[in-house]
Design an enzyme around this catalytic site. Sequence first.
Site, PDB file in Angstrom:
ATOM      1  N   ASP A 231       0.875  -1.170   0.000  1.00  0.00           N
ATOM      2  CA  ASP A 231       0.000   0.000   0.000  1.00  0.00           C
ATOM      3  C   ASP A 231       0.911   1.219   0.000  1.00  0.00           C
ATOM      4  O   ASP A 231       1.747   1.378   0.901  1.00  0.00           O
ATOM      5  CB  ASP A 231      -0.871   0.030   1.263  1.00  0.00           C
ATOM      6  CG  ASP A 231      -1.941  -1.060   1.259  1.00  0.00           C
ATOM      7  OD1 ASP A 231      -2.075  -1.762   0.243  1.00  0.00           O
ATOM      8  OD2 ASP A 231      -2.643  -1.197   2.280  1.00  0.00           O
ATOM      9  N   ASP A 386     -13.339  -3.830  -1.173  1.00  0.00           N
ATOM     10  CA  ASP A 386     -13.058  -3.416   0.210  1.00  0.00           C
ATOM     11  C   ASP A 386     -14.330  -3.564   1.046  1.00  0.00           C
ATOM     12  O   ASP A 386     -14.995  -2.579   1.364  1.00  0.00           O
ATOM     13  CB  ASP A 386     -12.603  -1.942   0.234  1.00  0.00           C
ATOM     14  CG  ASP A 386     -11.311  -1.721  -0.545  1.00  0.00           C
ATOM     15  OD1 ASP A 386     -10.391  -2.535  -0.410  1.00  0.00           O
ATOM     16  OD2 ASP A 386     -11.236  -0.722  -1.284  1.00  0.00           O
TER      17      ASP A 386
HETATM   18  O1  1PR Z   1     -10.582   3.080  -5.090  1.00  0.00           O
HETATM   19  O2  1PR Z   1      -9.697   2.428  -7.290  1.00  0.00           O
HETATM   20  O3  1PR Z   1      -8.723   4.354  -6.082  1.00  0.00           O
HETATM   21  O4  1PR Z   1      -8.348   2.043  -5.301  1.00  0.00           O
HETATM   22  C1  1PR Z   1      -7.818   2.303  -4.049  1.00  0.00           C
HETATM   23  C2  1PR Z   1      -7.130   1.032  -3.610  1.00  0.00           C
HETATM   24  O5  1PR Z   1      -6.438   1.303  -2.405  1.00  0.00           O
HETATM   25  C3  1PR Z   1      -8.083  -0.101  -3.337  1.00  0.00           C
HETATM   26  O6  1PR Z   1      -7.544  -1.287  -3.877  1.00  0.00           O
HETATM   27  C4  1PR Z   1      -8.139  -0.210  -1.814  1.00  0.00           C
HETATM   28  O7  1PR Z   1      -8.216  -1.562  -1.405  1.00  0.00           O
HETATM   29  C5  1PR Z   1      -6.810   0.363  -1.410  1.00  0.00           C
HETATM   30  N1  1PR Z   1      -6.873   1.104  -0.134  1.00  0.00           N
HETATM   31  C6  1PR Z   1      -7.447   2.308   0.038  1.00  0.00           C
HETATM   32  N2  1PR Z   1      -7.275   2.697   1.320  1.00  0.00           N
HETATM   33  C7  1PR Z   1      -6.586   1.752   1.935  1.00  0.00           C
HETATM   34  C8  1PR Z   1      -6.143   1.770   3.335  1.00  0.00           C
HETATM   35  O8  1PR Z   1      -5.573   0.802   3.828  1.00  0.00           O
HETATM   36  N3  1PR Z   1      -6.409   2.859   4.026  1.00  0.00           N
HETATM   37  N4  1PR Z   1      -5.677  -0.376   1.275  1.00  0.00           N
HETATM   38  C9  1PR Z   1      -6.329   0.737   1.023  1.00  0.00           C
HETATM   39  C10 1PR Z   1      -6.196  -1.545   1.164  1.00  0.00           C
HETATM   40  C11 1PR Z   1      -5.835  -3.640   1.790  1.00  0.00           C
HETATM   41  C12 1PR Z   1      -4.847  -4.547   1.276  1.00  0.00           C
HETATM   42  C13 1PR Z   1      -3.919  -4.983   2.370  1.00  0.00           C
HETATM   43  C14 1PR Z   1      -4.488  -6.281   2.848  1.00  0.00           C
HETATM   44  C15 1PR Z   1      -3.506  -7.144   3.546  1.00  0.00           C
HETATM   45  N5  1PR Z   1      -5.323  -2.342   1.751  1.00  0.00           N
HETATM   46  O9  1PR Z   1      -4.152  -3.966   0.257  1.00  0.00           O
HETATM   47  O10 1PR Z   1      -2.700  -5.049   1.789  1.00  0.00           O
HETATM   48  O11 1PR Z   1      -5.594  -6.028   3.690  1.00  0.00           O
HETATM   49  O12 1PR Z   1      -3.091  -6.558   4.725  1.00  0.00           O
HETATM   50  P1  1PR Z   1      -2.546  -7.446   5.916  1.00  0.00           P
HETATM   51  O13 1PR Z   1      -1.885  -8.638   5.330  1.00  0.00           O
HETATM   52  O14 1PR Z   1      -1.553  -6.564   6.614  1.00  0.00           O
HETATM   53  O15 1PR Z   1      -3.726  -7.786   6.774  1.00  0.00           O
HETATM   54  P2  1PR Z   1      -9.388   3.051  -5.955  1.00  0.00           P
END
Ligand code: 1PR
Length: 530
Positions: A231, A386
């Site tokens: 991320d 999500d």
């Molecule tokens: O909406 O098309 O602009 O895409 C935004 C992207 O950013 C989406 O794929 C969304 O999942 C991701 N995202 C947005 N905000 C966050 C955040 O964390 N605040 N991250 C985010 C999503 C989830 C996974 C993470 C897993 C594994 N992160 O990417 O890596 O949950 O984590 P873990 O193994 O530590 O539990 P758009």
Amino acid sequence: MITLLDYGAGNVRSVRNAITRLGYTVRDVQGPQDILTAEKLIFPGVGSFGSVMQRLHRDGLVEPLIERIRLNKPFLGICVALQALFEGSEESPGVAGLSILPGQVKRFTDRNLSVPQIGWNGIILHKESPILKDYQEQKLYFVHSYRASVTDVGPDWLLSTTDYGEAFVSGVEKGNVTAFQFHPEKSGEAGLNILKNYLDSQGSDTITVRQSLPVQDKRTHIAKRIIACLDVRTNDQGDLVVTKGDQYDVRNDGEVRNLGKPVELARRYYEEGADEITFLNITGFRDFPMKDQPMLEVLQRTSENVFVPLTIGGGIREFTDSDGKHYSALDVAAEYFRSGADKISIGSDAVYAVEEFLQTGKRSGKSAIEQISMVYGAQAVVISVDPRRVYVHAPEDTDHNTIKTTTPGPQGENYCWYQCTVKGGREGRDIDAVQLAKTCELLGAGEILLNCIDKDGTNSGFDHELIRQVRGAVSIPVIASSGAGSAQHFVDVFKATDVEAALAAGIFHRQEVPVSEVKEAMRRNNIETR
Ligand code: 1PR
């Protein structure tokens, strides 16, 4: 000097980088004459069958390619370039291929397997080949929905087959002309070695009839993939960093957590054996991605050293900038593909597209999913979901797809549904994860990246209930994400569900569990791995 047929579709940067890495210089085909005069030609097939053939026709390259192959001049075709050797493909009805080989390329038919085939599979050699001379049964990276049939290819051409439900043609070779269905440039060190053999090969003026190998009574098996996810966002000091949230909250005492530099971490995961790397630009929903040069640079630099598939997500949507200039989602995606991405991942925009579809009951043809899938193929379009749990006492309490859960809600509710969110979990929408996944598949998506906000960053294991529900609803591959806290959690998710891949972030970034340890645990548990 290697001549590359780059017709402006998809990720050709990786092939280019692989050739450079192997010590050769690349020049591009400038016109039809180059096809005939090139010492060594590489034709990296990217995009759908129809769009590849259309571009070859547009540039007047069809006849020279046929002539080159007829003259037995060194040729290496990759993926769709293998399919282009046939008469046509079900993917693009009515579009003629190069017709070097007879028959039509057809879609995979086994209903028990997800399509596209995305992942690492083996090959079985049917004859000796200088290009595969030191192949040692390593797995190689495939990504395709259509395949050439073994019955269409005679022993003079058949080089290798692979099993995915049925056996299909994964390699053809006659004389100096070779084509593979897999991507050597995305197959790690094993793939680079194959590419090197082609680059180093001397070729021969006559067509050497190569020794057929005894028919082997074995099958190849696709591996379950392990994906490292980064991320990425700009921190308060203006640096692009890898961050990681707890249930999507990436700040600690008000500061954005900084877990490292994206290019360096990606390289480390590649070296540890990650099967794929995903970058999510987590603030892409509010920043304009075409101006997001740092993310493009991250991809460009990563693809110089990382030879496994790269996915990029965040901000893939249409956009009008402050000067009134309009960019389609296709423009945005094209920029990422050119920079080295193999797949793009769509989050918020997929939710909006599904909302529109469910309201109108019609495809608009204009959504990012539809547009990108049409040009680059379904396998290039990942949907990042999500979802967050919403508990209910009984299924009748909601119109959404519920499950009976073994983890009851705060009021003792025994049922829940998974609500899709946009803008990085900031806003819940009236759509559940099953509706989203099914509709995105219909619109042309090729894979689901299934996060879970409740589990993200908790180290408590994947949400098997969510994964089973979504996996059961679609026939495209699903990547389990969120919650991995140990190598055993990967074993558990592969045993408890039919998911094709599992992704983690926190445990890899914090160096709690290296990718290699996950792979070892899988091997001990007889789970197919690379
Ligand atoms: O909406 O098309 O602009 O895409 C935004 C992207 O950013 C989406 O794929 C969304 O999942 C991701 N995202 C947005 N905000 C966050 C955040 O964390 N605040 N991250 C985010 C999503 C989830 C996974 C993470 C897993 C594994 N992160 O990417 O890596 O949950 O984590 P873990 O193994 O530590 O539990 P758009």
